[in-house]
Design a protein around this motif. Structure first.
Motif, PDB file in Angstrom:
ATOM      1  N   SER A 153       3.872   8.395   4.065  1.00  9.44           N
ATOM      2  CA  SER A 153       4.857   9.341   4.595  1.00  9.44           C
ATOM      3  C   SER A 153       6.042   9.432   3.629  1.00  9.44           C
ATOM      4  O   SER A 153       6.784   8.458   3.478  1.00  9.44           O
ATOM      5  CB  SER A 153       5.347   8.905   5.978  1.00  9.44           C
ATOM      6  N   ALA A 161       5.715  14.657   6.267  1.00 10.17           N
ATOM      7  CA  ALA A 161       6.310  13.370   6.618  1.00 10.17           C
ATOM      8  C   ALA A 161       6.104  13.097   8.105  1.00 10.17           C
ATOM      9  O   ALA A 161       6.071  14.021   8.918  1.00 10.17           O
ATOM     10  CB  ALA A 161       7.795  13.362   6.276  1.00 10.17           C
ATOM     11  N   THR A 164       9.996   9.259  12.335  1.00 14.75           N
ATOM     12  CA  THR A 164      10.233   7.817  12.478  1.00 14.75           C
ATOM     13  C   THR A 164       9.902   7.326  13.879  1.00 14.75           C
ATOM     14  O   THR A 164       9.423   6.199  14.055  1.00 14.75           O
ATOM     15  CB  THR A 164      11.701   7.499  12.138  1.00 14.75           C
ATOM     16  N   GLU A 182       5.952   4.840   1.288  1.00 12.75           N
ATOM     17  CA  GLU A 182       6.992   5.843   1.046  1.00 12.75           C
ATOM     18  C   GLU A 182       7.169   6.146  -0.437  1.00 12.75           C
ATOM     19  O   GLU A 182       8.284   6.272  -0.935  1.00 12.75           O
ATOM     20  CB  GLU A 182       8.310   5.384   1.663  1.00 12.75           C
ATOM     21  N   VAL A 185       9.370   9.244  -0.834  1.00 15.39           N
ATOM     22  CA  VAL A 185      10.468   9.361   0.122  1.00 15.39           C
ATOM     23  C   VAL A 185      11.744   9.908  -0.503  1.00 15.39           C
ATOM     24  O   VAL A 185      12.603  10.461   0.202  1.00 15.39           O
ATOM     25  CB  VAL A 185      10.738   7.996   0.788  1.00 15.39           C
ATOM     26  N   ASP A 186      11.908   9.784  -1.814  1.00 19.43           N
ATOM     27  CA  ASP A 186      13.131  10.267  -2.456  1.00 19.43           C
ATOM     28  C   ASP A 186      13.274  11.784  -2.389  1.00 19.43           C
ATOM     29  O   ASP A 186      14.355  12.309  -2.663  1.00 19.43           O
ATOM     30  CB  ASP A 186      13.177   9.801  -3.916  1.00 19.43           C
ATOM     31  N   ASP A 191      13.756   8.329   6.138  1.00 21.42           N
ATOM     32  CA  ASP A 191      12.881   7.220   5.749  1.00 21.42           C
ATOM     33  C   ASP A 191      12.693   6.292   6.947  1.00 21.42           C
ATOM     34  O   ASP A 191      13.300   6.483   7.999  1.00 21.42           O
ATOM     35  CB  ASP A 191      13.448   6.461   4.550  1.00 21.42           C
ATOM     36  N   LEU A 193      12.963   2.776   6.851  1.00 21.51           N
ATOM     37  CA  LEU A 193      13.391   1.412   6.554  1.00 21.51           C
ATOM     38  C   LEU A 193      13.875   0.648   7.785  1.00 21.51           C
ATOM     39  O   LEU A 193      13.668  -0.567   7.896  1.00 21.51           O
ATOM     40  CB  LEU A 193      14.511   1.434   5.501  1.00 21.51           C
ATOM     41  N   VAL A 204       7.245  -1.585   4.413  1.00 21.61           N
ATOM     42  CA  VAL A 204       7.571  -0.271   3.847  1.00 21.61           C
ATOM     43  C   VAL A 204       7.518  -0.367   2.331  1.00 21.61           C
ATOM     44  O   VAL A 204       8.206  -1.199   1.723  1.00 21.61           O
ATOM     45  CB  VAL A 204       8.952   0.217   4.318  1.00 21.61           C
ATOM     46  N   ARG A 206       7.876   1.191  -1.580  1.00 22.62           N
ATOM     47  CA  ARG A 206       8.619   2.125  -2.432  1.00 22.62           C
ATOM     48  C   ARG A 206       8.132   1.983  -3.878  1.00 22.62           C
ATOM     49  O   ARG A 206       7.474   1.001  -4.235  1.00 22.62           O
ATOM     50  CB  ARG A 206      10.131   1.843  -2.375  1.00 22.62           C
TER      51      ARG A 206
END
Length: 349
Positions: A153, A161, A164, A182, A185-186, A191, A193, A204, A206
């Protein structure tokens, strides 16, 4: 061959997107790389790497980078684990958490490496189809009872996405580990987290490959409760993060303004490219990533992929169920996107 385990003989390995040599003139929109340069601060660090850093083994836990990540995202360092790309962390999760008789579960279509990792273990894998609108099949995922459930996502190749609230609901009802990947995700609006802080079965992931323009560095990281990370540390390579990656990655993660500025440029280009493709008759799926999943007006995706390649433009075509009439197109620079639209216009007319 008789040298390999039976599951290795029968499986098909992961096939990365085509990587032409550096210097070849091509519009490369097939592997979701960020089209803009990495942080100048990270490049300065790279230029100052000295021989002593290379002579010695690196810090086995990449402490400098973990502390920088913790400062940026508000987590203690022991809630963070660093990998040689987020792919290595995914591999460690499957190796540490899944017995041969257990299941790796994920909605599909998604990142095909998930299947590959399950086959390598070997473990069972359960693929639950998304519907045509890519709604999360939450009840089926829970019923599958995976030792590990993987959710990308934003998802690749669709770009959507997962809210949450749904991810939190899923985490609450799973008996195994929930991995929220993720990588993109940027470029998204939100997000997951915070879920890590309230659910001790959530990891999670990154990466620096996308938002930070450092795909060639191979540096990823994850957040999870320390008790969950403890098992992953046992199976990771002893010195999995090299000294160069740790130093360069630390500078990059601390330069959040550069990352955010580049991400905003990509998001702006994504919106314009979406409009231009729709005007050509493409169906464009909503995306919160740095790519678009599109269906050509005549659903002749493979033909268009080949014609674009002949014109020096690489996009991604997946010859598999649910995707064989679609293309995934990385958002490039404004100039690259314009070249793509011009060539597509010629092809379609």
């Amino acid at each position: 061959m008789r040298y390999f385990r039976a599951n290795i003989n029968t499986m098909v390995g992961y096939t990365p997107g085509e990587q032409p040599p550096l210097g070849v003139k091509i519009v490369k929109l097939n592997t979701n790389e960020n089209p803009y340069p990495p942080s100048p601060a990270s490049l300065q660090v790279l230029q100052k790497i000295d021989g002593e850093q290379l002579r010695r083994y690196p810090d086995p836990m990449a402490t400098e980078f973990r502390e920088a990540v913790g400062n940026v995202f508000g987590f203690p360092p022991d809630w963070i684990l660093v990998g040689n790309g987020s792919d290595e962390i995914l591999n460690s999760i499957v190796r540490a958490c899944v017995e041969q008789t257990q299941k790796v579960v994920y909605p599909t279509p998604t990142y095909i490496l998930y299947r590959t990792l399950a086959q390598m273990q070997p473990a069972q894998f359960v693929e639950v189809d998304y519907d045509k609108d890519y709604n999360l099949p939450i009840e089926q995922l829970i019923a599958a009872n995976g030792a590990v459930t993987l959710i990308a996502s934003p998802n690749s190749p669709s770009g959507h996405a997962i809210p949450t609230t749904l991810l939190s609901q899923l985490a609450s009802q799973l008996s195994g580990v929930l991995v929220i990947d993720e990588a993109y995700v940027d470029f998204a609006e939100a997000d997951a987290l915070e879920i890590v802080k309230t659910h001790d079965n959530v990891i999670v992931l990154r990466t620096l490959s996308k938002g930070y323009s450092l795909a060639g560095l191979r540096l990823g990281f994850c957040f999870a409760n320390p008790s969950l990370l403890e098992g992953l540390v046992k199976v990771k390579d002893s010195y999995n993060i090299d000294a160069i990656a740790c130093s360069v990655g630390t500078a990059a993660i601390l330069d959040q303004s550069h990352k955010v500025n580049n991400a905003e440029r990509v998001k702006s280009s994504r919106a314009k490219l979406t409009t231009d493709l729709k005007q050509l008759g493409f169906h464009v799926y909503p995306s919160q990533a740095n790519f678009l999943l599109v269906q050509p007006p005549k659903s002749n995706a493979e033909e268009i992929y080949q014609l674009l390649k002949k014109q020096g433009i690489l996009v991604r075509y997946f010859k598999q169920v649910h995707l064989d009439n679609k293309l995934r197109i990385t958002v490039g620079t404004e100039e690259q996107n314009q070249i793509l639209i011009e060539v597509l216009t010629q092809i379609l007319t």
